[in-house]
Scaffold this motif. Structure first.
Motif, PDB file in Angstrom:
ATOM      1  N   CYS A 195       0.826  -1.211   0.000  1.00 18.81           N
ATOM      2  CA  CYS A 195       0.000   0.000   0.000  1.00 18.81           C
ATOM      3  C   CYS A 195       0.860   1.261   0.000  1.00 18.81           C
ATOM      4  O   CYS A 195       0.520   2.249  -0.670  1.00 18.81           O
ATOM      5  N   GLU A 196       1.968   1.234   0.721  1.00 22.25           N
ATOM      6  CA  GLU A 196       2.872   2.388   0.686  1.00 22.25           C
ATOM      7  C   GLU A 196       3.522   2.521  -0.686  1.00 22.25           C
ATOM      8  O   GLU A 196       3.667   3.635  -1.213  1.00 22.25           O
ATOM      9  N   ASP A 197       3.915   1.396  -1.288  1.00 19.63           N
ATOM     10  CA  ASP A 197       4.521   1.438  -2.621  1.00 19.63           C
ATOM     11  C   ASP A 197       3.555   2.060  -3.639  1.00 19.63           C
ATOM     12  O   ASP A 197       3.971   2.776  -4.552  1.00 19.63           O
ATOM     13  N   ALA A 198       2.263   1.778  -3.476  1.00 19.82           N
ATOM     14  CA  ALA A 198       1.256   2.356  -4.379  1.00 19.82           C
ATOM     15  C   ALA A 198       1.190   3.870  -4.205  1.00 19.82           C
ATOM     16  O   ALA A 198       1.048   4.614  -5.185  1.00 19.82           O
ATOM     17  N   LEU A 199       1.310   4.340  -2.968  1.00 18.64           N
ATOM     18  CA  LEU A 199       1.337   5.784  -2.712  1.00 18.64           C
ATOM     19  C   LEU A 199       2.592   6.409  -3.315  1.00 18.64           C
ATOM     20  O   LEU A 199       2.524   7.473  -3.961  1.00 18.64           O
ATOM     21  N   ALA A 200       3.745   5.757  -3.141  1.00 14.91           N
ATOM     22  CA  ALA A 200       5.001   6.267  -3.701  1.00 14.91           C
ATOM     23  C   ALA A 200       4.925   6.320  -5.225  1.00 14.91           C
ATOM     24  O   ALA A 200       5.378   7.293  -5.853  1.00 14.91           O
TER      25      ALA A 200
END
Length: 360
Positions: free
Chosen positions: A171-176
């Motif tokens: 989920c963080e990678d998607a934000l990045a």
């Protein structure tokens, strides 16, 4: 007569629900009595009480009823049955995000394709073990339309097949990725927020805490009846544990599948963001529903953020239960609340960044 009513609800769910929604409150209350709904939630919206009474008579025990696989299928089918009329958005597109962990499906909503707009990265609810971009399609359409934002809905992997740390990282990678592609996505002045409901609200604020010192840190948070504390039980957990959309048994299963099976401490911030470092977080708009096992922890989280100097707007819907944003296709009141929430979130976000915005 009772059996006949239940059969009508079963066979023509969306149509029947719309008809019941238009009935006078006194008629709805009579239906609840006729169906012998045994729970006393006097101020809960009478239409929702009708729906819950019909579900109760069909043997509904909560979101997670039987196997997890079967519960996933039931949730998808339920949302499909009530969501035949979709809110129009100029451009929607399923895209595959090339992340370090692999390719991840997301759905992009753009209400004004030729215009630069802020972006909301949305994480759906479902107790970390149910739900998808399809179950929350209408929610994201309403968010895009009434907040006048782009929305990127993330089809993150589910527990227990994936561990909590894996899910959070993806989920963080998607934000990045969203931040890295802000120009191609026509994101207005790099304004990116995170949002989510229930488990998705947990993921949104966990990621806001993890990234607050990074370039891709969100500029705002929208948390809708979020899970914030796995470690403690609050009065709302006991007051509203049965007879509603989300039950205390659902919460216990969620904790087991998302955290305990993966040997995660329930009080660590990645699981329970209420125990995290709350300083210097993005402005946060928090919503709770009065008749919800998660009500108290959402309210407490809002208060703690304010104590740490975070700009917070806290709203409680005193006639609603957990999951009401998924009832907008069949409930006028749930839709009215949800639309107002999304409009107010955009105004709140703009105010924190010094923008004036009032197109409605």
């Amino acid at each position: 007569m009772r059996k006949k009513l239940i059969n009508i609800f079963d066979q023509h769910q969306e149509i029947t629900a719309r008809i019941v929604d238009r009935m006078p409150k006194i008629v709805q209350k009579s239906l609840v009595e006729l169906l012998s709904y045994p729970y006393q939630y006097p101020n809960l919206d009478s239409f929702i009480q009708c729906m819950l009474a019909a579900q109760y008579r069909r043997g509904y025990k909560g979101l997670i009823n039987g196997s997890i696989v079967q519960s996933r299928i039931q949730f998808e089918q339920q949302m499909q049955r009530i969501s035949s009329h979709k809110t129009y958005i100029s451009k929607t597109e399923d895209i595959h995000l090339p992340l370090q962990s692999g390719t991840l499906l997301a759905r992009h909503y753009q209400p004004a394709p030729h215009k630069k707009l802020p972006m909301v990265v949305y994480y759906h609810g479902g107790g970390f073990i149910l739900g998808s971009i399809n179950t929350h399609d209408e929610v994201c359409r309403l968010l895009a339309k009434y907040a006048q934002v782009q929305v990127l809905s993330i089809n993150y992997p589910l527990a227990p097949e994936f561990g909590s740390n894996q899910i959070i990282q993806i989920c963080e990678d998607a934000l990045a990725w969203t931040y890295q592609n802000r120009k191609n996505l026509k994101i207005l002045k790099s304004r990116i927020a995170v949002a989510g409901d229930s488990a998705g609200g947990n993921l949104a604020t966990v990621i806001a805490q993890k990234t607050k010192l990074k370039k891709h840190a969100p500029r705002a948070q929208l948390l809708i009846y979020p899970v914030t504390d796995f470690a403690r039980r609050y009065p709302s957990y006991y007051a509203y544990k049965d007879g509603l959309i989300l039950t205390s048994d659902d919460v216990d299963i969620m904790i087991s599948e998302y955290a305990k099976k993966h040997d995660m401490s329930l009080s660590q911030p990645n699981i329970s963001p209420l125990y995290g470092d709350l300083k210097k977080l993005a402005p946060t708009y928090i919503v709770t529903a009065e008749y919800d096992v998660l009500h108290d922890e959402g309210e407490i989280y809002a208060n703690l953020l304010q104590q740490k100097g975070i700009k917070v707007k806290y709203v409680n819907y005193d006639d609603q239960t957990h999951g009401f944003i998924n009832l907008t296709p069949i409930s006028k009141k749930a839709k009215k609340h949800t639309i107002q929430m999304f409009k107010d979130f955009r105004k709140f976000w703009n105010k924190q960044e010094g923008y004036f915005w009032n197109i409605f």
